[in-house]
Design an enzyme around this catalytic site. Structure first.
Site: not given
Ligand SMILES: *[C@@H]1O[C@H](CO)[C@@H](O)[C@H](O)[C@H]1NC(C)=O
Ligand SMILES: *[C@@H]1O[C@H](CO)[C@@H](O)[C@H](O)[C@H]1NC(C)=O
Length: 442
Positions: A117, A322
């Site tokens: 992440d 992202d």
């Protein structure tokens, strides 16, 4: 002649590879330790249950994967909200990623498949004895590690964690709570050695989850590795080991295997790669901002107000890259403008499937326009795989982007996984640039 030879050699290699792979179950093949391979969490050979949500259509499969996107967008945008100087409420939202990497924690090493992440800093894993964790999951057992250490509220690392619940006085263990949609967890900040490929990061601080409430369904079942830029992230904790540089190549969503890769440190990175400045938002320094200056559909530069795309350090608005959102989301006016131009160039009629509102019957003469994202100093022409989703029968295609949810009330555009498939994305947090190059990593 030469070209033929190269083609022949490539075919030859391909045949050898496919023959070899045909000999045994490819899911059982384990890449060696030097490899930080990545796999989509829903892929056929993923270590996670359940396996790909069984639906009749590929579009629906992707929609299922993307069903958590709106919560993630809300989370990401909450990080850049105007009130970010106010204390973050306990129960700070966390978020889900879609690709996992092998990591080893403790001595002797315990293997965990952790979600990658880029928009989180802290790492965390479920620990043994965790209440409410999935009963089938692999947990980390501190008791079986000789290098394990606890951290108390007085430890400097403790003040860096979000959602902290340390008492004002006394020497309690450093505890924190995070929440996500219906689930929340409480964890203690601990230390142990983290092994990634051949690298060892001693005394790595991470959260050891001891309880999850609201159901384990949404919490990555073997934990999460934060690759953000904040003080608790892997980059910061590994000091000079990786010189603030990493890159990844995310394999196609349709990939079965551990074929993507995470490369940590400057070694082995592409030398010649087009780059765009990496920007830092002082309100939320962990996110990877880029300056998106425009979007083209075919040859048409879509007319949008520049403040809806560009970077604004005062409001925190702009565009981020992202690794945990599935489908690229643009704020509503930007998405509508892209969609309208796309519809002008493709023959309708158009229908909707879930979040996708521009699905059309693909006739073989219909050539969809190429979508180009213009960044400062770099144009990214999206391969069709990264801009269109095809129904399983192949007759229907959908524009694979969507508008940001309505409750996200300030500008945040998110370049997501689907649009990053088979690209090498290089993050250099020292020279402050992001590089993007085509790379097949299926
Ligand atoms: C964190 O969660 C635990 C367990 O659910 C709870 O007892 C504690 O009060 C929570 N702390 C905060 C600060 O919310
Ligand atoms: C972003 O791009 C716009 C348009 O080219 C430019 O005016 C602006 O200075 C850029 N911002 C940054 C921070 O690079």
């Amino acid at each position: 002649m030469k070209a033929y030879f190269i083609l022949f050699s490539a075919l030859h290699i391909f045949i050898i590879v496919t023959t070899t792979m045909g000999a045994y179950d490819p899911c059982s093949s384990q890449p060696d330790d030097s490899d930080l391979t990545l796999i989509p969490i829903y892929a056929k050979c993923s270590p996670f249950d359940p396996h790909p949500p069984a639906t009749d259509s590929w579009v629906n499969t992707v929609l299922t994967m993307a069903s958590k996107d709106p919560q993630r967008l809300t989370y990401l945008s909450s990080l850049v909200g105007r009130k970010s100087s106010a204390p973050i409420a306990s129960g700070q939202a966390f978020n889900i990623g879609n690709y996992v990497v092998r990591a080893r924690l403790g001595t002797p090493a315990q293997l965990m498949f952790m979600v990658l992440d880029t928009s989180s800093d802290e790492a965390w894993v479920p620990c043994s004895g965790c209440t409410g964790c999935s009963t089938t999951t692999t947990t980390f057992s501190p008791r079986d590690s000789s290098s394990f250490g606890s951290l108390y509220c007085s430890a400097p690392q403790c003040s860096q964690v979000r959602g902290l619940s340390c008492p004002a006085t006394g020497s309690a263990p450093c505890s924190f709570n995070h929440s996500y949609a219906g689930s929340s967890f409480s964890a203690k900040l601990v230390q142990d050695s983290l092994k990634l490929a051949y690298d060892v990061i001693p005394h790595f601080s991470f959260g050891c989850i001891d309880s999850i409430s609201g159901g384990p369904g949404l919490v990555p079942s073997q934990g999460l590795l934060g690759l953000g830029r904040g003080p608790m992230s892997l980059l910061s904790q590994s000091g000079s080991l990786y010189s603030g540089v990493f890159s990844y190549c995310l394999p196609s969503f349709k990939s079965y295997y551990f074929s993507g890769s995470l490369k940590l440190g400057p070694k082995g990175q592409p030398r010649r790669i087009r780059t765009t400045p990496l920007l830092r938002n002082p309100r939320r320094p962990s996110l990877y901002y880029v300056n998106l200056t425009g979007v083209s559909v075919g040859r048409v530069l879509v007319p949008v107000r520049s403040e809806l795309l560009g970077f604004n350090p005062y409001t925190g608005s702009g565009t981020i890259i992202d690794s945990g959102t599935v489908i690229t989301r643009f704020v509503e006016p930007v998405y509508s403008a892209i969609r309208e131009e796309f519809r002008r160039q493709v023959e309708g009629p158009f229908s909707s499937i879930g979040a996708f509102d521009t699905c059309f019957v693909k006739r073989y003469e219909t050539l969809a326009p190429i979508i180009t994202l213009h960044f400062t100093g770099l144009d990214l022409k999206l391969p069709f795989e990264n801009s269109l989703l095809h129904s399983s029968s192949g007759s229907l295609a959908c524009l694979a982007m969507a508008a940001a949810p309505n409750n996200v009330n300030y500008v945040l555009n998110v370049i997501a996984n689907l649009q990053q498939q088979n690209l090498r994305i290089l993050f250099d947090t020292v020279k402050n640039k992001i590089g993007i190059a085509r790379e097949l990593c299926n």
